[in-house]
Design a protein around this motif. Structure first.
Motif, PDB file in Angstrom:
ATOM      1  N   ALA A 227      11.988  50.066  55.300  1.00 44.89           N
ATOM      2  CA  ALA A 227      11.979  51.085  56.357  1.00 44.89           C
ATOM      3  C   ALA A 227      13.176  50.935  57.281  1.00 44.89           C
ATOM      4  N   TYR A 228      13.570  49.712  57.541  1.00 44.91           N
ATOM      5  CA  TYR A 228      14.686  49.468  58.459  1.00 44.91           C
ATOM      6  C   TYR A 228      15.983  50.050  57.908  1.00 44.91           C
ATOM      7  N   ALA A 229      16.227  49.847  56.628  1.00 49.38           N
ATOM      8  CA  ALA A 229      17.441  50.400  56.010  1.00 49.38           C
ATOM      9  C   ALA A 229      17.446  51.923  56.109  1.00 49.38           C
ATOM     10  N   GLY A 230      16.309  52.553  55.822  1.00 55.33           N
ATOM     11  CA  GLY A 230      16.246  54.001  55.934  1.00 55.33           C
ATOM     12  C   GLY A 230      16.428  54.481  57.356  1.00 55.33           C
ATOM     13  N   GLY A 231      15.847  53.780  58.331  1.00 62.25           N
ATOM     14  CA  GLY A 231      16.000  54.179  59.719  1.00 62.25           C
ATOM     15  C   GLY A 231      17.441  54.108  60.192  1.00 62.25           C
ATOM     16  N   LEU A 232      18.147  53.047  59.823  1.00 64.91           N
ATOM     17  CA  LEU A 232      19.560  52.939  60.212  1.00 64.91           C
ATOM     18  C   LEU A 232      20.401  54.034  59.569  1.00 64.91           C
ATOM     19  N   ALA A 233      20.124  54.331  58.291  1.00 63.30           N
ATOM     20  CA  ALA A 233      20.883  55.384  57.616  1.00 63.30           C
ATOM     21  C   ALA A 233      20.635  56.738  58.267  1.00 63.30           C
ATOM     22  N   SER A 234      19.384  57.027  58.606  1.00 64.56           N
ATOM     23  CA  SER A 234      19.088  58.307  59.267  1.00 64.56           C
ATOM     24  C   SER A 234      19.718  58.377  60.647  1.00 64.56           C
ATOM     25  N   ALA A 235      19.700  57.281  61.387  1.00 66.74           N
ATOM     26  CA  ALA A 235      20.326  57.279  62.717  1.00 66.74           C
ATOM     27  C   ALA A 235      21.821  57.549  62.621  1.00 66.74           C
ATOM     28  N   LEU A 236      22.490  56.913  61.669  1.00 63.07           N
ATOM     29  CA  LEU A 236      23.929  57.135  61.501  1.00 63.07           C
ATOM     30  C   LEU A 236      24.217  58.577  61.100  1.00 63.07           C
ATOM     31  N   SER A 237      23.400  59.131  60.195  1.00 55.66           N
ATOM     32  CA  SER A 237      23.597  60.518  59.782  1.00 55.66           C
ATOM     33  C   SER A 237      23.345  61.483  60.939  1.00 55.66           C
ATOM     34  N   ALA A 238      22.356  61.192  61.780  1.00 56.36           N
ATOM     35  CA  ALA A 238      22.079  62.048  62.931  1.00 56.36           C
ATOM     36  C   ALA A 238      23.240  62.045  63.919  1.00 56.36           C
ATOM     37  N   VAL A 239      23.819  60.885  64.173  1.00 58.20           N
ATOM     38  CA  VAL A 239      24.968  60.817  65.077  1.00 58.20           C
ATOM     39  C   VAL A 239      26.143  61.609  64.503  1.00 58.20           C
ATOM     40  N   ALA A 240      26.383  61.482  63.200  1.00 58.59           N
ATOM     41  CA  ALA A 240      27.470  62.241  62.583  1.00 58.59           C
ATOM     42  C   ALA A 240      27.223  63.742  62.691  1.00 58.59           C
ATOM     43  N   LEU A 241      25.970  64.175  62.494  1.00 57.45           N
ATOM     44  CA  LEU A 241      25.647  65.596  62.610  1.00 57.45           C
ATOM     45  C   LEU A 241      25.769  66.079  64.054  1.00 57.45           C
ATOM     46  N   ALA A 242      25.424  65.223  65.019  1.00 58.66           N
ATOM     47  CA  ALA A 242      25.457  65.618  66.429  1.00 58.66           C
ATOM     48  C   ALA A 242      26.857  65.827  66.963  1.00 58.66           C
ATOM     49  N   LEU A 243      27.876  65.377  66.252  1.00 57.27           N
ATOM     50  CA  LEU A 243      29.245  65.544  66.746  1.00 57.27           C
ATOM     51  C   LEU A 243      29.699  66.995  66.732  1.00 57.27           C
ATOM     52  N   ASP A 244      28.883  67.893  66.162  1.00 58.35           N
ATOM     53  CA  ASP A 244      29.254  69.307  66.180  1.00 58.35           C
ATOM     54  C   ASP A 244      29.143  69.906  67.576  1.00 58.35           C
ATOM     55  N   VAL A 245      28.214  69.394  68.394  1.00 58.40           N
ATOM     56  CA  VAL A 245      27.935  69.979  69.703  1.00 58.40           C
ATOM     57  C   VAL A 245      27.968  68.866  70.743  1.00 58.40           C
ATOM     58  N   ARG A 246      28.546  69.132  71.922  1.00 54.29           N
ATOM     59  CA  ARG A 246      28.686  68.106  72.948  1.00 54.29           C
ATOM     60  C   ARG A 246      27.323  67.608  73.425  1.00 54.29           C
ATOM     61  N   GLY A 247      26.439  68.501  73.794  1.00 52.69           N
ATOM     62  CA  GLY A 247      25.128  68.070  74.274  1.00 52.69           C
ATOM     63  C   GLY A 247      24.345  67.313  73.221  1.00 52.69           C
ATOM     64  N   ALA A 248      24.446  67.763  71.975  1.00 51.18           N
ATOM     65  CA  ALA A 248      23.747  67.072  70.894  1.00 51.18           C
ATOM     66  C   ALA A 248      24.277  65.657  70.701  1.00 51.18           C
ATOM     67  N   THR A 249      25.577  65.452  70.936  1.00 47.72           N
ATOM     68  CA  THR A 249      26.152  64.114  70.803  1.00 47.72           C
ATOM     69  C   THR A 249      25.531  63.149  71.804  1.00 47.72           C
ATOM     70  N   PHE A 250      25.434  63.593  73.068  1.00 40.78           N
ATOM     71  CA  PHE A 250      24.823  62.725  74.076  1.00 40.78           C
ATOM     72  C   PHE A 250      23.351  62.475  73.771  1.00 40.78           C
ATOM     73  N   LEU A 251      22.660  63.522  73.297  1.00 39.59           N
ATOM     74  CA  LEU A 251      21.244  63.360  72.961  1.00 39.59           C
ATOM     75  C   LEU A 251      21.053  62.371  71.822  1.00 39.59           C
TER      76      LEU A 251
END
Length: 835
Positions: A522-546
């Motif tokens: 579960a830990y490996a999957g959680g880290l991978a999802s967190a990294l992917s979410a941060v990469a996706l959030a770079l499209d929008v400024r507010g989403a990046t901070f969130l």
């Protein structure tokens, strides 16, 4: 030394023990020599008696070769006679020759077996079988040439199979007729179908019926050669029938399904009655049933549902594994099993077939998972542009999510550690694939990825609910770290190896806890999802901070709640998320690069403060190292402005110096602080356009010499190279390089005076580093100053004089070589005795 025996008695005892050891050694050496003689086959001259020459072949093998050659030659002669000389004889002669030769060949083994000439009988019987084939061919050419060739071959093969079966049964000591009869029995039905003009379906049914007959032979006939031949025929013809059924299930499902079901029934019956073939045969039966039913259902659903249909069908044979085991059956496999029970081999084969099909379905469903995870990382738009990258998969069926959901439900129902781990990973994959499969909007995709990361990290910290259904027996047992422990033999054994016996086993290694395995998955999957979410959030400024704030909070929570190495990784990730937040704030505020660099230095400052209050030490060290790593890009951002770079380096030195107050960080942090302060000084000097190398080297030399002096006061045995060598080299060597390129006389003079002082101090206090470094620098500096004059003198001398002087010097050195060598050794010894 206090002895319990008088010296004379003890000496006698020691001599006696040594004599026994010598005797034992002699025995072992003799045994070793004998073993080497046996292993490496010594020459005949070393043997105690002459050995007979070894024959190139045994009488039995020679007899078999001769009989085989004789039978082969007779067979060739018979074929040649039938094909070449047949037409030159009348019908009566033909019949007489065929009848006499064939009858003689078939009757001769009877008499030969009575005389126990089995090998000869086998050769003659093989000739008779070949003659019977030639008889059938000759009969068709002579009397039945108008008949269809395929039809005649089918009838002839059936007649020959029956005749050879009867012949082999009558002469049971012959090993050839019955297997040959089985081979001939493979032909009648397929050839008959071809003769009747049947298509692929009819031919497949004929092959399946023949394979079923082969299965009956395997079950009810004893000779091993016959059973092996029948198994080979069943595999070939049955495989052809099932492959044809699989092809028909794609082109015409209602034609292929009955063939596949019938083949599955035959194969399953063989698996039930034959334990040795149970796993393989039942696996084939399971695949056939899944293909048949899946083909029928596939024809009634849209194309996107093809793979889910097969996966759902595969769950039925896969669930057979949960049917309880039956009691032990007899070795022949003929005992009936209790109602509702399946043999273990059958269950294993069916479950393996279903699981294999389901696994292929899961592999088919993986592209949306990879697209959901890696798609945001392959950025095609600018950061904070508000634009989103298009879908990576534009035509993949959305039913892939259904396949993953079915696989998760099926695996979660099995109380096994590996199935729970697989279910957990596939559940994470399902949540990752949903945005791609359902084409969710940007906000929903980002929210789902963050929720997936949160859920996975929570399971990583608290995996207990997933392990409650696991039985203790399912926990993997720790293997032994060593094999049996042998005890040495007692004295007086009959052989050198007598008495060795296992007395115990090695240390038992600890078992792996199920919660640990599930937690790390579960830990490996959680880290991978967190990294992917941060990469996706770079499209929008507010989403990046969130996203960065959410990831920072999640990883901080894991670092606090976890109890093993996961907290170390989480703490490092939290520091990086914090650095990302600082960088995002600086970018949102429009900071220039050098101001962003100063802002990033807040991260190592914060980690140094947090590390001082964090337990355990491993987490504190990881946090501080990660913070220090963040300072590296900060220095890089400030490099465009030397003044700010010097300030950033100095601030880094302040942070390191503050960390050095703690005893456990003192050594490394103090050196880091000194290096940063020194770099800051050098950068500042470069910014002031200072080109004198001594301005850069003296700030290193002075504290280094002071530290070396203090070191020598505490430890008089410390080498002068360790204490003073680095400090002196830091200034003398760069100054020497500058002096060789300096046209003025001030630097060479100052360097020469300094080197002379250093050399004299080295000679006075017997310090090797000072003497050698000072002397070498002084000599090279003097050579630099004298070089122009030497060049002038050499240019004024006659051309023959320098070679003559060199020759005289060589002669003088050669004449006094031994004395010069002794002088050099004395000098070397004196220098070596210095510290």
């Amino acid at each position: 030394m206090d002895n319990s025996l008088p010296p004379a008695d003890e000496l006698v005892l020691v001599d006696r023990e040594l004599a026994q050891l010598d005797a034992r050694r002699s025995q072992l050496l003799a045994r070793r020599a004998w073993l080497l003689q046996v292993l490496y086959a010594p020459a005949p001259s070393a043997a105690p008696w002459p050995r007979p020459p070894v024959a190139d072949s045994t009488p039995r093998s020679a007899q078999n070769v001769l009989l085989t050659l004789g039978g082969t030659l007779l067979t060739i002669a018979a074929v040649a006679f039938t094909l070449v000389s047949w037409g030159s004889m009348g019908i009566g002669g033909r019949a007489a020759v065929l009848f006499v030769v064939t009858s003689a060949a078939l009757a001769a083994p009877v008499a030969l077996l009575r005389r126990s000439l089995v090998s000869t009988a086998e050769s003659v019987a093989a000739l008779g079988l070949v003659l019977m084939v030639l008889d059938a061919y000759a009969l068709h050419r002579a009397a039945l040439s108008e008949t269809d060739g395929l039809g005649y071959a089918a009838v002839a093969s059936a007649v020959l199979a029956g005749a050879w079966t009867a012949y082999g049964s009558a002469l049971s000591r012959l090993r050839i007729p019955l297997p040959v009869a089985v081979v001939a029995g493979q032909l009648p039905l397929p050839l008959g179908v071809l003769a009747a003009g049947g298509g692929p379906t009819a031919f497949a049914w004929a092959a399946l019926v023949t394979a079923a007959a082969d299965g009956a032979v395997v079950l009810w006939v004893r000779p091993a050669s016959v059973r092996i031949t029948a198994v080979t025929g069943a595999v070939v013809l049955g495989g052809w029938a099932l492959l044809t059924g699989g092809w028909l299930s794609l082109a015409s499902p209602w034609s292929g399904a009955p063939l596949l079901v019938a083949g599955a029934a035959v194969t399953l019956y063989v698996a039930w009655r034959t334990p040795a073939l149970a796993v393989a045969a039942s696996a084939v039966a399971g695949l056939a049933v899944v293909t048949a039913v899946g083909g029928l259902l596939r024809s009634a659903v849209p194309a996107d549902w093809t793979v889910p249909v097969y996966v759902l069908c595969a769950l039925v044979p896969a669930s057979v594994w949960r049917v309880g085991p039956t009691a032990a059956a007899p070795a022949d496999g003929t005992a009936a099993t209790p109602a509702g029970r399946l043999p273990r081999g059958v269950r294993l084969g069916l479950a393996g077939a279903g699981a294999g099909v389901a696994a292929l379905g899961v592999v088919w469903a993986l592209p949306p998972v990879l697209a959901g995870l890696l798609g945001p990382m392959g950025r095609t738009t600018e950061v904070w542009s508000g634009e989103h990258a298009g879908r990576v998969l534009t035509s993949f069926p959305a039913t892939a999510a259904l396949v993953l959901a079915v696989a998760v439900a099926a695996l979660a129902a099995v109380p096994r550690l590996w199935t729970r781990c697989a279910a957990l990973v596939l559940a994470w994959g399902l949540l990752t694939a949903l945005p791609v499969s359902l084409d969710l909007p940007y906000a929903a995709t980002l929210a789902l990825q963050l929720l997936t990361a949160a859920a996975a990290l929570w399971v990583a910290v608290r995996p207990e609910p997933l392990t409650r259904g696991l039985r203790a027996a399912e926990t993997p047992a720790g293997p032994t770290s060593a094999g049996p422990v042998l005890t040495p033999p007692s004295a007086g054994g009959a052989t050198p190896w007598a008495g060795w016996a296992p007395t115990g086993t090695g240390r038992q290694l600890p078992a792996v806890e199920p919660g640990t395995v599930l937690g790390w998955a579960a830990y490996a999957g959680g880290l991978a999802s967190a990294l992917s979410a941060v990469a996706l959030a770079l499209d929008v400024r507010g989403a990046t901070f969130l996203a960065l704030g959410a990831v920072l909070g999640l990883l901080t929570g894991v670092a606090v709640l976890a109890t093993d190495a996961r907290r170390v990784v989480a703490a490092c990730g939290a520091v990086l998320a914090g650095a990302g937040l600082v960088g995002a704030v600086a970018a949102a505020g429009g900071f220039e690069d050098h101001w962003t660099a100063l802002a990033l230095l807040l991260v190592p400052a914060a980690t140094a403060a947090v590390g001082a209050r964090t337990r355990p030490p491993a987490v504190a060290l990881a946090v501080e190292i990660t913070g220090a790593v963040v300072a590296i890009p900060a220095f890089g951002l400030a490099a465009s402005r030397p003044a700010f770079l010097a300030l950033a380096l100095a601030l880094g030195g302040v942070i390191a110096a503050a960390t050095a107050v703690r005893p456990e960080r003192r050594r490394f942090a103090s050196w880091t602080a000194a290096a940063l302060f020194l770099l800051a000084t050098w950068v500042r000097l470069a910014a002031f356009e200072v080109t004198t190398p001594e301005a850069y080297t003296l700030p290193v030399t002075v504290p280094a010499l002071v530290a070396g002096f203090l070191r020598r006061r505490r430890d008089a045995e410390a080498s002068s190279w360790t204490a003073y060598g680095p400090g002196l080299a830091a200034t003398l060597l760069p100054s020497l390089a500058a002096a060789w390129t300096d046209p003025e006389w001030v630097r060479p003079l100052a360097l020469g005076v300094t080197a002379l002082v250093v050399t004299l101090l080295g000679a006075r206090f017997r310090l090797q580093a000072l003497l050698i470094l000072g002397g070498v620098v002084l000599a090279l500096d003097g050579l630099h100053e004298l070089a122009p004059y030497v060049v002038q003198v050499v240019g004024a001398l006659p051309r023959w004089l320098p070679p003559a002087l060199a020759g005289l010097l060589l002669l003088a050195v050669g004449a006094t070589y031994e004395q010069r060598l002794r002088d050099a050794r004395r000098l070397r010894d004196r220098v070596a005795r210095m510290r």
